[in-house]
Write an enzyme that holds these catalytic residues in place. Sequence first.
Site, PDB file in Angstrom:
ATOM      1  N   CYS A  49      33.401 -33.737 -36.897  1.00 57.39           N
ATOM      2  CA  CYS A  49      34.000 -34.244 -35.587  1.00 57.39           C
ATOM      3  C   CYS A  49      32.842 -34.878 -34.733  1.00 57.39           C
ATOM      4  O   CYS A  49      33.260 -35.249 -33.662  1.00 57.39           O
ATOM      5  CB  CYS A  49      34.486 -32.775 -35.085  1.00 57.39           C
ATOM      6  N   GLN A  77      39.570 -22.696 -39.742  1.00 60.09           N
ATOM      7  CA  GLN A  77      39.086 -22.783 -41.246  1.00 60.09           C
ATOM      8  C   GLN A  77      39.488 -21.591 -42.014  1.00 60.09           C
ATOM      9  O   GLN A  77      39.680 -21.778 -43.352  1.00 60.09           O
ATOM     10  CB  GLN A  77      37.964 -22.946 -41.448  1.00 60.09           C
TER      11      GLN A  77
END
Length: 380
Positions: free
Chosen positions: A322, A176
């Site tokens: 996820c 990220q």
Amino acid sequence: MTSGAISYLDNAASTPLCSEAVEAMVPLHRELYANPTGAHRMARDTRRRIDDARDVMAEALGSKPGEIVFTGGGTEGDNLAVVGRHMTVGGVTVCSAIEHHAVLEPVEHLGGRVVAVDAVGVIDLDDLAAALGDDVTVVSVMLANNETGMVQPLDQVAEAVRASAPNAVLHTDAVQAFPWMDVATQAACADLISVSAHKFGGPKGVGALVVRDGVELSPLLLGGGQERGLRSGTHNAAGIAGMAAAAEVVLKSRAEQVVRLAGLRDRLADGVLGAVEGAVETGERSGKVAGSAHLCFEGIESEALLFLLEDAGVYASAASSCSSGAQDPSHVLAAMGYDRMLAGGSLRLSLGYETTDADIDQALAVIPGAVARLREYGKG
Ligand code: PLP
């Protein structure tokens, strides 16, 4: 849908493929489609493209080209770092409580230690010190968190590891961080660094793991011995070239995009905080990556909010992306001490390089009304 426009604010989950990546990938599907391990000219030309991509990724990540291992994405890089290290030397694995499941699950599976974070979602360095020792062989702490956007103090983590866990290597999940931070500098202290192309304008299913010289890892995939034996399997040549093209875009435009998107993010977060009573911003704005806004609304369910937002063309998420669509309670917010009521109404708005003013306008026009509607409904 009330209007045709889509405001895509889920870039932490995945980003659109940039045109530079498309251009880099097409020839590798259409003209240079040979297996790069082959002996003929087409194979050699394909191999050359992979080598060029390796040079780009090495520059982007602050490593030597020979230290780059191409992977099938962030999950694989994280697993290779943690499990691959454990398979080689055994010992104890350590990670923070806010790691992505791709780190947390391997560490828990291997019976490792999980280190606490504080109320703003930053690793607790005292708790880390308590978890370290001669028996620890790998420590994994992410550079930026995928839910809150909070940047972790990696240099201080590295210092603690060098001081108190002399047998450990340091892995950082920079998946990220890469669109927003100069990973080459900010992760210079790490021995292992993982990134994933689809988080920065590249294709899905490809990533890279930096494995510094001298760090011994066991491969998770055995076979043809590609990537110095660390990652067998025919190279995803087009994906690798696409990732490198996207990384070049990041290197060229990151500084400018960070300023532009931090401005848009602030307008979005401040706008929602000002318009929704009792809205709470997680973490600390000054400690977040530029594209991240993460808010909680008491008295509503994220799932219902996301449904209303989608209906009005605003695409966002609650926590990480996820968990196969299921809105599990966030382990990150739990580790930060949020109760289930507040954590249950979380909203992650993540901006990307293609986010515009109009996207923010649309979100601001929709979110406060949607929260109000759900609260009203909850009273009835
Ligand atoms: N690490 C972090 C911090 C992530 O945000 C993600 C994806 O959401 C991953 C790892 C997994 O990456 P990939 O989707 O490439 O497997």
